[in-house]
Design an enzyme around this catalytic site. Structure first.
Site, PDB file in Angstrom:
ATOM      1  N   SER A   1      -1.455  -6.409  -8.316  1.00  0.00           N
ATOM      2  CA  SER A   1      -2.183  -7.260  -7.383  1.00  0.00           C
ATOM      3  C   SER A   1      -1.906  -8.740  -7.666  1.00  0.00           C
ATOM      4  CB  SER A   1      -3.673  -6.969  -7.530  1.00  0.00           C
ATOM      5  OG  SER A   1      -4.395  -7.766  -6.643  1.00  0.00           O
ATOM      6  N   SER A   2      -1.583  -9.486  -6.610  1.00  0.00           N
ATOM      7  CA  SER A   2      -1.357 -10.918  -6.804  1.00  0.00           C
ATOM      8  C   SER A   2      -2.711 -11.575  -7.003  1.00  0.00           C
ATOM      9  CB  SER A   2      -0.691 -11.515  -5.575  1.00  0.00           C
ATOM     10  OG  SER A   2       0.253 -10.633  -5.049  1.00  0.00           O
TER      11      SER A   2
ATOM     12  N   GLY B   1      -5.461 -10.726   0.057  1.00  0.00           N
ATOM     13  CA  GLY B   1      -6.129 -10.206   1.244  1.00  0.00           C
ATOM     14  C   GLY B   1      -7.628 -10.115   1.043  1.00  0.00           C
TER      15      GLY B   1
ATOM     16  N   GLU C   1     -11.131  -8.970   0.231  1.00  0.00           N
ATOM     17  CA  GLU C   1     -11.444  -8.139  -0.931  1.00  0.00           C
ATOM     18  C   GLU C   1     -12.928  -7.831  -0.999  1.00  0.00           C
ATOM     19  OE1 GLU C   1      -8.406  -8.948  -4.593  1.00  0.00           O
ATOM     20  OE2 GLU C   1     -10.385  -9.832  -4.777  1.00  0.00           O
TER      21      GLU C   1
ATOM     22  N   ASN D   1      -4.946  -2.334  -6.649  1.00  0.00           N
ATOM     23  CA  ASN D   1      -3.493  -2.465  -6.620  1.00  0.00           C
ATOM     24  C   ASN D   1      -2.980  -2.661  -8.046  1.00  0.00           C
ATOM     25  OD1 ASN D   1      -0.837  -3.205  -6.246  1.00  0.00           O
ATOM     26  ND2 ASN D   1      -1.261  -4.881  -4.809  1.00  0.00           N
TER      27      ASN D   1
ATOM     28  N   THR E   1       2.741  -8.379  -0.705  1.00  0.00           N
ATOM     29  CA  THR E   1       3.749  -8.911  -1.620  1.00  0.00           C
ATOM     30  C   THR E   1       5.070  -8.179  -1.439  1.00  0.00           C
ATOM     31  OG1 THR E   1       2.000  -9.474  -3.140  1.00  0.00           O
ATOM     32  CG2 THR E   1       4.207  -9.403  -4.034  1.00  0.00           C
TER      33      THR E   1
ATOM     34  N   SER F   1      -6.108  -6.245  -0.343  1.00  0.00           N
ATOM     35  CA  SER F   1      -5.368  -6.086  -1.590  1.00  0.00           C
ATOM     36  C   SER F   1      -4.751  -4.688  -1.660  1.00  0.00           C
ATOM     37  CB  SER F   1      -6.334  -6.303  -2.745  1.00  0.00           C
ATOM     38  OG  SER F   1      -5.650  -6.136  -3.927  1.00  0.00           O
ATOM     39  N   GLY F   2      -3.463  -4.650  -1.948  1.00  0.00           N
ATOM     40  CA  GLY F   2      -2.782  -3.364  -2.074  1.00  0.00           C
ATOM     41  C   GLY F   2      -2.212  -2.851  -0.765  1.00  0.00           C
TER      42      GLY F   2
HETATM   43  N1  LIG Z   1       6.971  -0.961   1.996  1.00  0.00           N
HETATM   44  C1  LIG Z   1       6.581  -0.317   0.922  1.00  0.00           C
HETATM   45  N2  LIG Z   1       7.260   0.764   0.504  1.00  0.00           N
HETATM   46  C2  LIG Z   1       6.884   1.430  -0.597  1.00  0.00           C
HETATM   47  N3  LIG Z   1       5.826   1.094  -1.365  1.00  0.00           N
HETATM   48  C3  LIG Z   1       5.102   0.021  -0.996  1.00  0.00           C
HETATM   49  C4  LIG Z   1       5.447  -0.743   0.153  1.00  0.00           C
HETATM   50  N4  LIG Z   1       4.556  -1.738   0.262  1.00  0.00           N
HETATM   51  C5  LIG Z   1       3.700  -1.597  -0.783  1.00  0.00           C
HETATM   52  N5  LIG Z   1       4.014  -0.556  -1.543  1.00  0.00           N
HETATM   53  C6  LIG Z   1       3.329  -0.079  -2.758  1.00  0.00           C
HETATM   54  O1  LIG Z   1       2.038  -0.616  -2.765  1.00  0.00           O
HETATM   55  C7  LIG Z   1       1.808  -1.410  -3.913  1.00  0.00           C
HETATM   56  C8  LIG Z   1       0.956  -2.612  -3.544  1.00  0.00           C
HETATM   57  O2  LIG Z   1       1.663  -3.453  -2.695  1.00  0.00           O
HETATM   58  P1  LIG Z   1       1.538  -5.036  -2.754  1.00  0.00           P
HETATM   59  O3  LIG Z   1       2.569  -5.582  -1.873  1.00  0.00           O
HETATM   60  O4  LIG Z   1       1.529  -5.482  -4.148  1.00  0.00           O
HETATM   61  O5  LIG Z   1       0.129  -5.242  -2.140  1.00  0.00           O
HETATM   62  P2  LIG Z   1      -0.610  -6.598  -1.810  1.00  0.00           P
HETATM   63  O6  LIG Z   1       0.321  -7.693  -2.138  1.00  0.00           O
HETATM   64  O7  LIG Z   1      -0.906  -6.523  -0.379  1.00  0.00           O
HETATM   65  O8  LIG Z   1      -1.799  -6.605  -2.635  1.00  0.00           O
HETATM   66  C9  LIG Z   1       3.165  -1.795  -4.387  1.00  0.00           C
HETATM   67  O9  LIG Z   1       3.150  -2.022  -5.748  1.00  0.00           O
HETATM   68  C10 LIG Z   1       3.978  -0.593  -4.009  1.00  0.00           C
HETATM   69  O10 LIG Z   1       3.856   0.402  -4.979  1.00  0.00           O
HETATM   70 MG   LIG Z   2       0.114  -9.133  -3.509  1.00  0.00          MG
END
Ligand SMILES: Nc1ncnc2c1ncn2[C@@H]1O[C@H](COP(=O)(O)OP(=O)(O)O)[C@@H](O)[C@H]1O
Ligand SMILES: [Mg+2]
Length: 1066
Positions: free
Chosen positions: A201-202, A427, A429, A198, A153, A148-149
């Protein structure tokens, strides 16, 4: 002119040769072996590689070392190079800051470009899948995993954006693109929340199919959602929030809307929003997010009513949360205030009393009989929460379906669109307290890891087999054993949990734990507090069991497992919802459900089945992997937490992945590509190799000094065992390129100049021949036209006297036309010019009309031009003509001579005469000769004309006055003489008889007299002789004869004889 350019990327990144299966290399190296065998040190490349590491882990010399792996990640992370490959797998480290690497330009750079030609990027993965889908017509999927994070996404959004922007689109498809993109903010608002890990977080799993038509344009989509974490609706851990939508609505909703929903603009007012004690998050702007979501709902196709109904439900959940129960003492719960019930009854369209009753009682049907019993305080609260969760959870599923309707590919005729699937699922957790949700999430990750292992290993193995290369299988941890532990029938944890949920009797979370211990207690990957050794026991609660996941150990607290697995809602609450007037809720709560007395599948089993289906979907597609890594737990940019990262590298199986990649050969490349790239390093293969590709490669590598253990030749590819071999080759190429570039450049210049010259020459020749052709064609056409015209003309001429017919109409028209043109050029210019062209027969009448018109026209023009004086002259001439034309001999001579105003001016007339004229204005005066009536003696006199009278003047005396009124007539001869007689009445005593005069300007003089006296018709022109009265009844006679000259004399017979010269032959 084209220039040869060598692309050097400053970071040392980039340019890797073939392929999908990881045949990569780095272009710079410490040492290079030139084809001449001289080793050249390349300092700059060395520094670059030292600084930014390798862009493909396969190139790590020490590929078994986790430290080297992490060091490579660290170097790149520091340089903001967040992407690195393991072959075709993309490893991505969350930068926690915006990098300028997602612009349109970047997209363009990756579009249609081979994987190895550009530095690692999420776009390269997206593009590669897209191209494989298009060229191989195989459905693709991109699996994004990580905790997560870690950026899953975000990665999936980047991919979607890449397709939306780079793929072709028609107008209709643009809306699909918009909807695909806009589905994200909506789903995130309802399905994402801030967690400790996060901020966005989804809290549900998402698999999205993007459908493409045969032109490669996105035409539709479909989303599968997995297990929403409903418990979050009613409870949040400290530092976490409920789903974004609640805060967005409260912060961003317009006042009117909030009033309708009965909401206050303060999240602290709502029990469901205060548990985590963090309504505000600095990285989140609920207000602006609300606007985005509201707009997105419209794009997806929600009308205002639907939005209102959806928000009614969201607000209802908040009101439900605020319902308070009393009755602690009595054990029978009651609702303390009616405020919420009122709102709920309105917002959901249900009967308030029924709802109130349902929230405090439970209805059970046993043996066909309905039993209603009151709930105690705790039960009522949990019933309320169950209702909130059910309402929210089902609404979320409804929302996904609604989005799917909007994304559905509507073209019935196109049956099988190609598909790229995007899996963004929660992911792995691990929290301080892990519950049923974490259990499901981590189980899901086990399944995905299993898929990953199977697919990557399988494809690797397949390739070696296909190429006929012997390969030692590599040892890796197969997590199938954990998957089985969770999902196996009868013996698996889910089965045991279900059994506890379904069995009659006093089943509880604790009995479930005990059952676990009994059934799978001996399993290597499971332990409980009771079964653990002393050391482990210290870090475990009594109500926990520990699973040794492939990614690490996780302790799960069994509290709530049964309830969550049962996911039950009391029947009477279901009934109330089925009666709702909210159309969304009526779709979510189907009355059929009430009649179905079969127990619904438990949550875990549902989840297991949906995962099995997902695995099937994924297996049927060609996968690409994105492995996301989270660099630190503080969501901070630039922080590289080595411990945390090592943990992820481990549980993501990245080292194993790398080992498998490297177990046989680090690189493989198709012969033609290898030869094409490196042929310049060997004189025999440069510039072209004529023989078989494999022989060319063999010659080349021998020349480069490859040792037999360093490579193998397969059926279509060369396999190179060590990265350093390729580095050396690549560096040699780098050196060679520079010298080649210079040579090529000069060669190229010469070549282009020559080509240019040849092109110019051939162009000139071509233009010439074309032009000649054009001219010849034009000439021929003109000739053809001429022949046609002549033929028509001749035919027309032959038929010219016939009636108008197709044969002669051209000719006739032509004759008419040419007559009119000729006429126009030759029109007579003066009235005197009587010439006129002869018209053709058909135009005789028209010609005559035209002639008249022209004459009139000329006359009219002439008249317009003449001035008053000239007009006066002409008028007099007209009078003269009327009187004398064809009557008097000397008339023609008078015509060209202009009449003058007077023949005597003021000084020539005696002033006494003028004086005695008094007021009478003199109009004309002329010297005349007067012949005496008796002896015809000639005397010089003047004849004066006024308005009323004519006067005969001698010197200063007015000798005779003749009033015009008394002038009886005037007589002249028809000959050329100037003699005339003014006849006066004889009875008038004053008059002495007619007056015989002679003027040298006879025509002018008599014209003037005739005009002044208005006696135009009283002028008699006589032949032979004139008789006049002398007075007292006597008469005289003048005889006129023609002679050679003018002679006036008294004849013997007493007549006056006038001989006039002959002027005109009569
Ligand atoms: N490629 C990226 N560039 C900049 N910031 C990112 C990037 N990927 C993730 N982040 C930052 O990390 C945070 C969490 O990412 P997210 O995709 O929501 O995580 P996950 O879906 O894996 O839990 C996002 O809200 C963003 O602020
Ligand atoms: Mg996500």
């Amino acid at each position: 002119m084209m220039e040869l350019r060598i692309q050097l990327i400053p970071t040392g990144e980039i340019i890797m040769p073939p392929g999908k299966n990881g045949e990569n290399y780095c272009h710079s190296c410490t040492k290079a072996v030139g084809s001449d065998g001289v080793r050249i040190t390349m300092e700059s490349a060395l520094t670059a590689r030292d600084r930014v590491g390798v862009q493909d882990f396969v190139l790590l010399e020490n590929f078994t070392s986790e430290a080297a792996f992490i060091e490579n990640l660290r170097k790149r992370f520091k340089e903001n190079l967040i992407y690195t490959y393991i072959g075709s797998v993309l490893v991505s480290v969350n930068p926690y800051k915006d990098l300028e690497i997602y612009t349109k330009n970047h997209m363009e750079r990756y579009r249609g470009v081979n994987f190895y030609e550009v530095s690692p990027h999420i776009y390269a993965v997206a593009d590669n899948s897209y191209r494989s889908m298009r060229t191989e017509r195989r459905d693709q999927c991109i699996l994004i995993s990580g905790e997560s994070g870690a950026g899953k996404t975000e990665a999936s959004k980047k991919i979607l954006q890449y397709y939306a922007i780079t793929c072709p689109a028609s107008d209709q498809v643009q809306t699909v693109k918009d909807r695909l993109l806009q589905s994200n903010p909506v789903l995130e608002a309802f399905g994402n929340a801030k967690t400790l890990r996060n901020d966005n977080s989804s809290r549900f799993g998402k698999y999205m199919d993007i459908q493409f038509d045969f032109k490669g344009a996105p035409v539709g989509g479909h989303i599968l959602n997995y297990l929403l974490e409903k418990s979050r609706v009613v409870h949040q851990n400290h530092g976490e929030r409920n789903f974004h939508i609640f805060y967005q609505l409260i912060e961003g909703g317009e006042e009117d809307l909030l009033r309708r929903l009965g909401l206050e603009k303060n999240p602290q007012q709502y029990q469901y929003l205060v548990k985590g004690n963090c309504p505000k998050v600095s990285s989140i702007n609920d207000r602006s997010d609300w606007k985005v979501v509201r707009k997105a709902l419209t794009v997806i196709g929600f009308n205002d009513d639907e939005v209102e109904e959806l928000l009614n439900i969201i607000a209802s959940v908040l009101h439900l949360g605020n319902i308070q129960f009393g009755g602690e003492d009595s054990g029978i719960a009651y609702i303390t205030t009616d405020t919420q019930i009122k709102y709920l009854s309105r917002l959901l369209g249900v009967d308030g009393l029924v709802l109130k009753e349902a929230l405090t009682h439970k209805k059970i049907i046993a043996k066909g009989e309905e039993l209603i019993s009151p709930l105690n305080l705790e039960q009522a609260a949990s019933a309320r929460d169950a209702l909130s969760k059910a309402v929210y959870g089902r609404t979320f599923t409804w929302l996904v379906n609604k989005i799917n309707d909007s994304l559905a590919f509507k073209d019935e005729s196109y049956k099988n669109p190609s598909v790229i699937g995007l899996l963004d699922i929660y992911g792995f957790e691990v929290f301080q307290h892990n519950s049923f949700e974490q259990f499901c999430i981590n189980y899901c990750n086990e399944k995905l890891q299993q898929l990953f292992i199977e697919l990557t290993l399988k494809s690797e193995q397949d390739e070696y087999e296909a190429e006929g290369i012997t390969w030692e299988p590599v040892q890796y941890f197969n997590n199938k054993i954990i998957c089985d532990l969770v999902e196996e029938k009868f013996k698996g944890i889910i089965s045991i949990l279900d059994e506890e949920c379904l069995r009659p009797g006093d089943a509880s979370d604790i009995t479930f734990l005990e059952k676990l211990e009994d059934t799978v207690g001996g399993h290597a990957h499971l332990t409980t507090h009771k079964l653990a050794d002393g050391k482990t026991r210290k870090v475990m609660g009594r109500e926990e069991f520990r699973l040794l996941h492939y990614a690490g150990e996780v302790n799960y607290n069994v509290n709530g497992f049964l309830d969550k697995n049962n996911d039950l809602l009391f029947r009477n609450l279901k009934e109330v919802m089925c009666m709702s007037e909210n159309t969304i809720l009526t779709q979510c709560f189907d009355r059929v459900e009430l009649k179905d007395n079969k127990r619904p599948e438990t949550a875990a089993t549902q989840f297991k089945n949906s995962l099995a289906k997902l695995m099937e979907i994924l297996m049927s597609k060609e996968p690409s992997y994105v492995r996301c890594i989270k660099p630190n737990d503080a969501k901070q940019a630039g922080r590289f937490d080595e411990v945390l990262i090592r943990h992820q590298v481990k549980y993501l199986g990245l080292m194993e992945n790398l080992r498998v990649r490297r177990a046989g050969f680090a690189y493989r490349r198709r012969y033609e590509i290898f030869l094409q790239r490196y042929k310049s390093l060997c004189p025999e293969t440069w510039p072209t190799w004529e023989g078989k590709q494999v022989d060319g490669v063999s010659t080349l590598v021998k020349h480069l000094g490859y040792k037999p253990e360093e490579y193998k030749l397969g059926r279509s590819k060369i396999f190179i065992r060590f990265p350093k071999t390729l580095f050396a080759t690549e560096d040699a190429l780098e050196t060679r390129k520079h010298s080649l570039a210079t040579k090529l450049q000069s060669g190229w210049k010469g070549y282009t100049q020559k080509t240019k010259y040849r092109k110019l020459r051939s162009s000139a020749v071509m233009i010439q021949s074309w032009w000649k052709g054009i001219l010849a064609r034009r000439r021929a056409q003109r000739k053809r036209q001429a022949v046609d015209s002549i033929r028509r003309f001749i035919k027309g001429f032959i038929y010219r006297h016939k009636e108008r017919c197709p044969e002669n109409e051209y000719f006739l028209d032509y004759v008419r036309y040419s007559f009119l043109i000729k006429l126009r050029k030759n029109l007579p210019k003066t009235v005197l010019d009587k010439s006129w062209p002869t018209p053709p027969a058909a135009l005789v009448e028209a010609s005559e009309l035209l002639r008249k018109m022209n004459m009139q026209n000329m006359v009219w023009r002439y008249c317009k031009k003449i001035n008053p004086e000239w007009k006066h002259q002409l008028e007099q001439k007209m009078v003269a003509s009327e009187i004398f034309k064809d009557k008097k001999d000397n008339y023609p001579q008078s015509v060209p001579k202009l009449f003058v105003g007077t023949r005597l001016n003021g000084e020539e007339i005696n002033p006494k005469v003028l004086q005695s004229l008094g007021n009478e204005k003199m109009k004309y005066a002329v010297p005349v000769t007067k012949y005496d009536r008796k002896g015809y003696k000639a005397r010089n006199r003047q004849l004066l004309l006024t308005s009323n009278s004519a006067f005969i003047v001698e010197e200063g005396k007015l000798k005779q006055r003749i009033d015009y009124a008394s002038l009886k007539g005037i007589s002249v001869s028809s000959l050329s003489d100037g003699v005339f007689v003014l006849h006066v009445p004889t009875e008038d005593n004053k008059q002495k008889g007619d007056v015989v005069l002679q003027s040298d300007h006879i025509i002018e003089t008599l014209t003037k007299v005739a005009i002044c006296a208005d006696k135009i018709h009283s002028i008699n022109i006589n032949q032979g002789s004139i008789t006049f009265t002398v007075g007292h009844g006597k008469e005289g006679t003048i005889d006129f004869t023609s002679g050679s000259e003018l002679l006036v004399a008294k004849a013997k017979n007493g007549h006056l004889s006038v001989t006039a010269p002959r002027l005109n032959s009569r």
